[in-house]
Design an enzyme around this catalytic site. Structure first.
Site, PDB file in Angstrom:
ATOM      1  N   GLU A 105       4.321  11.331  16.197  1.00 50.69           N
ATOM      2  CA  GLU A 105       4.321  12.787  16.408  1.00 50.69           C
ATOM      3  C   GLU A 105       3.060  13.430  15.833  1.00 50.69           C
ATOM      4  O   GLU A 105       2.766  14.594  16.116  1.00 50.69           O
ATOM      5  CB  GLU A 105       5.550  13.418  15.749  1.00 50.69           C
ATOM      6  CG  GLU A 105       6.890  12.995  16.347  1.00 50.69           C
ATOM      7  CD  GLU A 105       8.048  13.636  15.608  1.00 50.69           C
ATOM      8  OE1 GLU A 105       7.832  14.674  14.940  1.00 50.69           O
ATOM      9  OE2 GLU A 105       9.166  13.093  15.685  1.00 50.69           O
TER      10      GLU A 105
ATOM     11  N   ASP B  42       6.345  -0.343   0.775  1.00 47.06           N
ATOM     12  CA  ASP B  42       6.689  -1.343  -0.235  1.00 47.06           C
ATOM     13  C   ASP B  42       7.912  -2.144   0.209  1.00 47.06           C
ATOM     14  O   ASP B  42       8.877  -1.589   0.731  1.00 47.06           O
ATOM     15  CB  ASP B  42       6.974  -0.617  -1.558  1.00 47.06           C
ATOM     16  CG  ASP B  42       7.283  -1.554  -2.696  1.00 47.06           C
ATOM     17  OD1 ASP B  42       6.377  -2.291  -3.117  1.00 47.06           O
ATOM     18  OD2 ASP B  42       8.439  -1.544  -3.169  1.00 47.06           O
TER      19      ASP B  42
END
Length: 548
Positions: free
Chosen positions: A267, A206
Site C-alpha cells: 500500500e 526478527d
C-alpha cells in the site's frame, strides 16, 4: 566513477544495509548507553561508507531483559533511547543523506509487561485470553510437551493465576503471541502500519519463522545430525540443538500471514522486508517459501555464513544451495551481526592476520549475488571483545557461561575517536567496556589512511556500486579446487571474473574457461599476477578481471 542508482521500488535488491545496535553506537546524554540522537549524529559516517540503508535494532519501550527484543510498547521509543521526536529527526536526516531506514519488528513475542499479556494472564475469560499460547499441564503437572527455549530450559512457564503454562521460545519474560488468533494478526499489523505512516522504508522481521506453532502441541523428535548442514540452531552447549524443531516453528500457516504483511507494505511506495530465518538444515527451503512469488517477503537471511567456517568449499556450497532452492526469491548475506562473534575473530587464525581477513571478507561479500548486511564496527576490522563474567549483560551468555560466553563480545561500544575517553562513545561508564584493541581501531585513526580497513570498505563498496552486474547480475561458479573460489558475475552486458584464495598459502590457478580475460581490473587492495589465463595469488588474495 559512475555508480549504479539505488532508488525506486526495488532499492532493496542488491542493497548494502548497515546495522546499527543503538545502545552501543553513540551516547549523547551521558548515561553510558547509546541513543537515537547519537544515531543521528553519526549518520554522516554511515553515509560515507556508500551504503544504501540503515537497519536499527530495537529502540521500542521495553524492560530490556533481552536488550530491547522484549517489547512492551510497539508504538513508542524507550526513554533510554529518546523520544518519537528524536526518531523522526533521525529519519529525516537519514533521508536527507540518501539513506533508507529499516527497523526491527519483534512480533513473534512481547515482553511479559506488555499490556496485552498483562490482560491475557489475568484470567481465562478476558478479551485477550487467547492472544498468547496457553496450555494446560499434563496430569502430572509437567509442561504440555518437550519444546525447549532457545535461551535454555523448557519453553513453558507456569502461571499461577490462570493455572496454565504459557509458551516462550526465548526468555520466560518473552511470552509468544498466538498468531492463530486473527485479532493478534490485526493488532500486530496495526503496529507495522504505525511505522509505515511515520515514513520508515522497511522492516527486519526478527525470528520470522517463529510466528506460528503446532496447534496439537506435538513433541519435537530428536535431531538426526546432517553432516552436510551449513548452519545450526544454537551452540552445541545448548540442548535446543538436539531437537528437530518440526512443531514449535516454521509452520505452514506462516505463509498466509506473510502475504498479509506484504499486502500492507504494498500500500506504500518503495517499502521492503528482510526476514531472519533460523531453522538449521531447513533454512534455505524456508527462505524459498517466504520470498518466492513476489507476494511475501522481499528477502531473507539465514545463519549459513555466520558460523566459523571461511573456506571456498563452504561458501560455494551455501551459495549453490541457495541458488538451487530459491528460484525467484532473494537473499541477504552477512558475515556478522549482533548475535554472533565478530567475523574477524571467527575467521582470522591470529591477530596479525585480522586486518587482511577483514579486507578479504568485505571484498567477497560485496560481489556475492544478493543484498548484503554490514554490522557496525566491522568496517573498522573490530575483533570480538573478551569479557569477564561480571561484565556480561546478555542473558544467553549468563545462562551458559563459561561454555558459551554469549553475545556481548560483539555488542561493545562503537569506537569513534582514539584519544577520547571510551573512544568517544560516552563521557561516562559505558554499559559494556571499550577494550584497548578496539580503541586503537577507532574511526578517526583510520579515516583518510591509505590501506586502512575503513578506507578499504569505502573503496570496495564504491567498486560494487560501479558495476550493475554486482547488483543483480547472474553468478556462475567455474571449476576450481576446494581451496580457491572462482566465479563469474554477469549482467547488463558486463562479465566479471573473480578468484578468491581463502587459504594462507600461495595458489596458482589456470583458468578453465574459453573466453579470455580482456583486462585485469583488480579489486581495491589486491593486485595478483596474471598471464596467459593463469593467476598467481598470495594467501588470502583476490583477482578480478573483465571477460571478453
Amino acid at each position: 566513477m559512475e555508480t549504479v542508482s539505488r532508488s525506486g521500488e526495488d532499492w532493496w535488491r542488491g542493497a548494502v544495509i548497515y546495522q546499527v545496535y543503538p545502545r552501543s553506537f553513540q551516547d549523547t546524554d551521558g548515561d553510558g548507553i547509546g541513543d537515537l540522537r547519537g544515531v543521528t549524529r553519526r549518520l554522516p559516517h554511515i553515509a560515507s561508507l556508500g551504503v544504501d540503508a540503515v537497519w536499527l535494532s530495537p529502540f521500542f519501550r521495553s524492560p530490556q531483559a533481552d536488550m530491547g527484543y522484549d517489547v512492551s510498547d510497539y508504538c513508542d521509543v524507550d526513554p533510554m533511547f529518546g523520544t518519537l521526536a528524536d526518531f523522526d529527526a533521525m529519519l529525516e536526516e537519514a533521508h536527507r543523506l540518501g539513506l533508507k531506514v529499516v527497523i526491527d519488528q519483534v512480533i513473534s513475542h512481547t515482553s511479559d509487561r506488555h499490556p496485552w499479556f498483562i490482560e491475557s494472564r489475568s484470567n481465562r475469560t478476558n478479551r485477550k485470553a487467547d492472544w498468547y499460547v496457553w496450555a494446560d499441564p499434563k496430569p502430572d503437572g509437567t509442561a504440555p510437551n518437550n519444546w525447549l527455549s532457545v535461551f535454555g530450559g523448557p519453553a513453558w512457564e507456569w502461571d499461577g493465576v490462570r493455572k496454565q503454562y504459557y509458551l516462550h521460545n526465548f526468555l520466560s519474560s518473552q511470552p509468544d503471541l498466538n498468531f492463530h488468533n486473527p485479532e493478534v494478526q490485526e493488532a500486530v499489523l496495526s503496529t507495522v502500519r504505525f511505522w509505515l505512516d511515520r515514513g520508515v522504508d522497511g522492516f527486519r522481521l526478527d525470528t520470522v519463522n517463529f510466528y506460528f506453532h503446532d496447534l496439537h502441541l506435538r513433541d519435537n523428535p530428536p535431531l538426526v545430525p546432517d553432516p552436510d548442514a551449513t548452519t545450526r540452531d544454537s551452540p552445541d552447549v545448548n540442548p535446543y540443538g538436539m531437537q528437530d524443531h518440526l512443531h514449535d516453528k516454521s509452520q505452514p500457516e506462516n505463509i498466509g500471514f506473510l502475504r498479509r504483511v506484504r499486502a500492507l507494505l504494498d500500500e506504500y511506495d518503495g517499502r521492503a522486508t528482510v526476514g531472519e530465518v533460523g531453522d538449521g538444515a531447513r533454512s534455505l527451503r524456508i527462505v524459498a517459501d517466504y520470498t518466492s512469488g513476489g507476494d511475501k517477503l522481499h528477502m531473507c537471511y539465514t545463519f549459513d555464513l555466520l558460523g566459523p567456517e571461511f573456506t571456498a568449499r563452504h561458501i560455494r556450497r551455501c551459495v549453490e544451495r541457495f541458488q538451487s532452492a530459491v528460484v525467484d526469491g532473494w537473499v541477504c548475506w552477512a558475515f556478522s551481526n549482533h548475535d554472533v562473534m565478530r567475523h574477524v575473530s571467527r575467521f582470522a587464525q591470529h591477530e596479525v592476520e585480522e586486518e587482511k581477513v577483514a579486507k578479504l571478507a568485505i571484498s567477497l561479500l560485496a560481489v556475492l549475488r544478493g543484498s548484503i548486511c554490514l554490522y557496525q564496527g566491522e568496517e573498522l576490522g573490530l575483533p570480538e571483545a573478551e569479557l569477564a563474567f561480571d561484565e556480561l549483560r546478555d542473558p544467553y551468555g549468563i545462562r551458559f557461561w563459561p561454555a558459551f560466553k554469549g553475545r556481548d563480545g560483539c555488542r561493545t561500544p562503537m569506537v569513534w575517536e582514539r584519544d577520547l575517553v571510551n573512544a568517544g562513545f560516552s563521557t561516562s561508564i559505558p554499559w559494556l567496556p571499550v577494550r584497548e584493541a578496539q580503541r586503537l581501531l577507532a574511526v578517526d585513526a583510520q579515516t583518510g589512511i591509505a590501506g586502512s580497513v575503513l578506507e578499504h570498505y569505502r573503496q570496495t563498496l564504491e567498486f560494487r556500486r560501479a558495476h550493475q552486474s554486482l547488483i543483480d547480475g547472474d553468478m556462475t561458479f567455474i571449476g576450481s579446487n576446494q581451496d580457491v573460489l572462482t566465479f563469474i558475475r554477469e549482467g547488463n552486458g558486463e562479465r566479471l571474473l573473480f578468484v578468491f584464495n581463502l587459504t594462507r598459502e600461495p595458489q596458482t590457478v589456470q583458468l578453465a574457461i574459453d573466453t579470455a580475460v580482456a583486462e585485469v581490473q583488480p579489486m581495491p587492495g589486491f593486485a595478483p599476477a596474471f598471464a596467459d589465463n593463469a593467476i598467481a595469488l598470495a594467501g588470502l588474495d583476490v583477482f578480478c578481471g573483465r571477460l571478453r
